[in-house]
Write a protein that holds these residues in place. Structure first.
Motif, PDB file in Angstrom:
ATOM      1  N   VAL A   1       2.412  -9.358   2.604  1.00 38.27           N
ATOM      2  CA  VAL A   1       2.198  -7.915   2.714  1.00 38.27           C
ATOM      3  C   VAL A   1       2.818  -7.417   4.012  1.00 38.27           C
ATOM      4  N   ARG A   2       3.697  -6.443   3.881  1.00 35.08           N
ATOM      5  CA  ARG A   2       4.340  -5.860   5.058  1.00 35.08           C
ATOM      6  C   ARG A   2       3.486  -4.742   5.661  1.00 35.08           C
ATOM      7  N   ARG A   3       2.858  -3.947   4.795  1.00 37.69           N
ATOM      8  CA  ARG A   3       2.016  -2.842   5.261  1.00 37.69           C
ATOM      9  C   ARG A   3       0.853  -2.690   4.291  1.00 37.69           C
ATOM     10  N   LEU A   4      -0.343  -2.394   4.847  1.00 39.70           N
ATOM     11  CA  LEU A   4      -1.529  -2.246   4.004  1.00 39.70           C
ATOM     12  C   LEU A   4      -2.333  -1.039   4.470  1.00 39.70           C
ATOM     13  N   VAL A   5      -2.600  -0.130   3.511  1.00 40.12           N
ATOM     14  CA  VAL A   5      -3.345   1.093   3.823  1.00 40.12           C
ATOM     15  C   VAL A   5      -4.508   1.225   2.835  1.00 40.12           C
ATOM     16  N   ARG A   6      -5.738   1.338   3.345  1.00 40.31           N
ATOM     17  CA  ARG A   6      -6.878   1.583   2.463  1.00 40.31           C
ATOM     18  C   ARG A   6      -7.049   3.085   2.293  1.00 40.31           C
ATOM     19  N   THR A   7      -7.094   3.524   1.040  1.00 37.16           N
ATOM     20  CA  THR A   7      -7.115   4.957   0.761  1.00 37.16           C
ATOM     21  C   THR A   7      -8.437   5.458   0.194  1.00 37.16           C
ATOM     22  N   GLN A   8      -9.308   4.541  -0.269  1.00 36.07           N
ATOM     23  CA  GLN A   8     -10.553   4.990  -0.893  1.00 36.07           C
ATOM     24  C   GLN A   8     -11.606   3.891  -0.818  1.00 36.07           C
ATOM     25  N   ILE A   9     -12.865   4.306  -0.587  1.00 36.30           N
ATOM     26  CA  ILE A   9     -14.022   3.414  -0.641  1.00 36.30           C
ATOM     27  C   ILE A   9     -15.037   4.064  -1.557  1.00 36.30           C
ATOM     28  N   GLY A  10     -15.305   3.439  -2.701  1.00 36.93           N
ATOM     29  CA  GLY A  10     -16.205   4.058  -3.664  1.00 36.93           C
ATOM     30  C   GLY A  10     -15.693   5.433  -4.042  1.00 36.93           C
ATOM     31  N   PRO A  11     -16.537   6.468  -3.970  1.00 41.29           N
ATOM     32  CA  PRO A  11     -16.100   7.814  -4.334  1.00 41.29           C
ATOM     33  C   PRO A  11     -15.411   8.565  -3.195  1.00 41.29           C
ATOM     34  N   ILE A  12     -15.328   7.959  -2.007  1.00 38.12           N
ATOM     35  CA  ILE A  12     -14.805   8.655  -0.823  1.00 38.12           C
ATOM     36  C   ILE A  12     -13.325   8.364  -0.636  1.00 38.12           C
ATOM     37  N   ARG A  13     -12.538   9.438  -0.628  1.00 38.14           N
ATOM     38  CA  ARG A  13     -11.091   9.327  -0.451  1.00 38.14           C
ATOM     39  C   ARG A  13     -10.702   9.677   0.981  1.00 38.14           C
ATOM     40  N   LEU A  14      -9.648   9.025   1.455  1.00 42.60           N
ATOM     41  CA  LEU A  14      -9.136   9.327   2.789  1.00 42.60           C
ATOM     42  C   LEU A  14      -8.579  10.738   2.851  1.00 42.60           C
ATOM     43  N   GLY A  15      -7.925  11.168   1.776  1.00 36.40           N
ATOM     44  CA  GLY A  15      -7.378  12.526   1.755  1.00 36.40           C
ATOM     45  C   GLY A  15      -6.241  12.696   2.744  1.00 36.40           C
ATOM     46  N   ASP A  16      -6.180  13.873   3.378  1.00 35.67           N
ATOM     47  CA  ASP A  16      -5.066  14.182   4.278  1.00 35.67           C
ATOM     48  C   ASP A  16      -5.419  13.972   5.747  1.00 35.67           C
ATOM     49  N   VAL A  17      -6.431  13.138   6.022  1.00 33.92           N
ATOM     50  CA  VAL A  17      -6.770  12.833   7.415  1.00 33.92           C
ATOM     51  C   VAL A  17      -5.618  12.056   8.048  1.00 33.92           C
ATOM     52  N   LYS A  18      -5.142  12.527   9.183  1.00 33.89           N
ATOM     53  CA  LYS A  18      -4.007  11.891   9.843  1.00 33.89           C
ATOM     54  C   LYS A  18      -4.440  10.619  10.566  1.00 33.89           C
TER      55      LYS A  18
END
Length: 267
Positions: free
Chosen positions: A229-246
């Motif tokens: 894996v070169r890059r890994l980003v977690r975008t969601q936990i359960g029903p909670i999304r990261l959204g547009d948070v910088k």
């Protein structure tokens, strides 16, 4: 590192209410007002929830509109789901950048989550971790009960990641990781879902969903089948999304989001 100034409903100045609307000396307020503040709709809609027999207080069905409750000491449920409305509690969705430790303090002086959230929230703590080189969503809270449930193995919630993989992989690899999984040194693991988003000759971008919270699990799974894996980003936990948070910023979860997360972990 940038900070996001966010405001929750309890930070917003309140209009001075009528005598009936104001909290009593023991902190109790009308049940329909509490439900409205918790995101169940207008005051009228919340009154309908009560009269329809869908609201419980301390395990007892309540249909009387004049009922007053103390949100700090009494347990309120709607359709069986806990209503969490203690003004002292806050839950954050934070976007952890690379090279930031998933801890509040580091004796070596490296960047930590405290460098992002500061000391604004008393006794706030992260629920789960991301490794040093990974990015994305970390949930933080000062609600001890919520934190215990989110991190308890019994309530492992689904986590979604976007992984950039070295090399070109086909759909057969994703299919194998879902249907067969791999054997790692700490046990067998398989993905819940795996889908290729984009690819070229050198890299493949993959969306992965799994429940396991084991350390560096996504990286280890792909390494086990020969694709680092070169890059890994977690975008969601359960029903909670990261959204547009910088990266390096955070937002305060809404009452509705906290309620959905609480329901996901059995509260």
């Amino acid at each position: 590192m940038p900070h996001t100034n966010t405001t929750s409903f309890q930070d917003t100045p309140h209009r001075q209410g009528t005598r009936e609307e104001r909290p009593s000396d023991d902190g109790a307020i009308r049940l329909q007002k509490l439900l409205a503040q918790a995101g169940f709709g207008s005051r009228r809609k919340c009154e309908e929830l009560i009269t329809e027999g869908r609201v419980e207080v301390d395990g007892e069905l309540v249909t009387q509109l004049g009922t007053r409750v103390n949100p700090r000491s009494q347990k309120v449920r709607v359709d069986g789901s806990r209503v969490r409305l203690d003004g002292r509690h806050v839950t954050l969705a934070l976007n952890k950048p690379r090279k930031v430790l998933s801890t509040m303090d580091d004796p070596k002086g490296r960047f930590t989550l405290r460098d992002i959230v500061g000391d604004k929230y008393e006794r706030i703590f992260h629920m789960g971790r991301l490794d040093y080189d990974s990015e994305g969503l970390i949930l933080m809270t000062n609600d001890g009960e919520l934190s215990q449930h989110v991190m308890h193995p019994k309530y492992e919630v689904a986590k979604t990641y976007i992984a950039t993989i070295d090399g070109h992989i086909g759909g057969n690899v994703c299919h194998r990781l879902v249907t067969q999984g791999v054997q790692l040194e700490d046990g067998h693991i398989s993905f819940d879902r795996c889908a290729i988003i984009d690819s070229n000759r050198d890299t493949t971008i993959v969306k992965v969903v799994l429940h396991s919270g084991r350390n560096r699990i996504v990286r280890r799974v792909f390494a086990a089948v020969g694709f680092p894996v070169r890059r890994l980003v977690r975008t969601q936990i359960g029903p909670i999304r990261l959204g547009d948070v910088k990266p390096g910023a955070y937002r305060v979860l809404s009452a509705t989001e906290v309620r959905s997360l609480s329901k996901e972990v059995g509260l």
